[in-house]
Design a protein around this motif. Structure first.
Motif, short mmCIF file in Angstrom:
data_model
loop_
_atom_site.label_atom_id
_atom_site.label_comp_id
_atom_site.label_asym_id
_atom_site.label_seq_id
_atom_site.Cartn_x
_atom_site.Cartn_y
_atom_site.Cartn_z
N GLU A 170 -0.17 -0.60 -2.07
CA GLU A 170 -0.84 0.73 -2.24
C GLU A 170 -1.41 0.71 -3.15
O GLU A 170 -2.95 1.54 -3.12
CB GLU A 170 0.71 1.39 -2.88
CG GLU A 170 1.97 1.59 -1.79
CD GLU A 170 3.39 2.26 -2.13
OE1 GLU A 170 2.57 2.60 -4.26
OE2 GLU A 170 4.06 2.15 -1.67
N ASP A 221 -5.74 2.56 -2.67
CA ASP A 221 -6.27 3.38 -4.20
C ASP A 221 -7.47 3.40 -4.58
O ASP A 221 -8.10 4.13 -4.59
CB ASP A 221 -4.80 3.18 -5.30
CG ASP A 221 -3.66 4.46 -4.59
OD1 ASP A 221 -3.91 5.50 -3.74
OD2 ASP A 221 -2.92 4.26 -5.54
N SER A 245 -9.95 3.63 -0.86
CA SER A 245 -10.61 4.88 -1.24
C SER A 245 -11.35 5.62 -2.36
O SER A 245 -11.23 6.72 -2.19
CB SER A 245 -9.16 6.17 -0.92
OG SER A 245 -8.26 5.71 -2.75
N MET A 296 -10.61 4.94 -5.61
CA MET A 296 -10.43 5.38 -7.30
C MET A 296 -10.58 4.50 -7.80
O MET A 296 -10.45 3.39 -7.68
CB MET A 296 -8.22 5.76 -6.66
CG MET A 296 -7.58 6.01 -8.11
SD MET A 296 -6.04 6.28 -7.62
CE MET A 296 -5.78 7.37 -6.85
N THR A 354 -5.97 4.06 -11.42
CA THR A 354 -5.37 2.49 -10.51
C THR A 354 -4.45 2.57 -10.95
O THR A 354 -2.97 2.07 -11.21
CB THR A 354 -5.74 1.63 -9.62
OG1 THR A 354 -6.97 2.66 -8.84
CG2 THR A 354 -5.02 0.84 -8.57
N LYS A 392 -1.74 4.83 -12.17
CA LYS A 392 -0.51 5.57 -11.71
C LYS A 392 0.80 4.40 -11.82
O LYS A 392 1.34 4.58 -11.51
CB LYS A 392 -1.63 5.34 -10.09
CG LYS A 392 -0.45 5.94 -9.09
CD LYS A 392 -1.09 6.05 -7.99
CE LYS A 392 -0.63 6.92 -6.82
NZ LYS A 392 -1.22 7.15 -5.04
N HIS A 393 -0.16 2.87 -11.74
CA HIS A 393 0.68 1.88 -11.41
C HIS A 393 1.63 0.99 -12.20
O HIS A 393 2.23 0.27 -12.19
CB HIS A 393 0.21 1.16 -9.81
CG HIS A 393 -0.01 1.48 -9.31
ND1 HIS A 393 0.89 1.76 -7.83
CD2 HIS A 393 -1.05 1.87 -8.53
CE1 HIS A 393 0.51 1.95 -6.76
NE2 HIS A 393 -0.79 2.12 -7.28
#
Length: 60
Positions: free
Chosen positions: A24, A28, A31, A33, A38, A41-42
């Motif tokens: 994932e 990201d 795409s 990000m 990133t 987010k993680h």
């Protein structure tokens, strides 16, 4: 060490991200990000994200 391997135990520090989370994170990044976004987010450091981006085959 042989006994540890025979018992199916792993050595070293536990991984911060599962294989699915790594995939994932790579998606990201692909795409568009940013590394910082990133990482946030993680829940990992920027260095972890940059290492994942640099060596995706090793970490995925």
């Amino acid at each position: 060490m042989q006994r540890t391997k025979a018992e199916g135990k792993s050595l070293g520090r536990p991984q911060r991200l599962s294989s699915q989370q790594k995939q994932e994170a790579l998606l990201d990044l692909e795409s568009g990000m940013s590394v910082s976004a990133t990482s946030r987010k993680h829940g990992v450091s920027r260095q972890t994200t940059m290492r994942l981006r640099r060596y995706p085959a090793v970490h995925a």
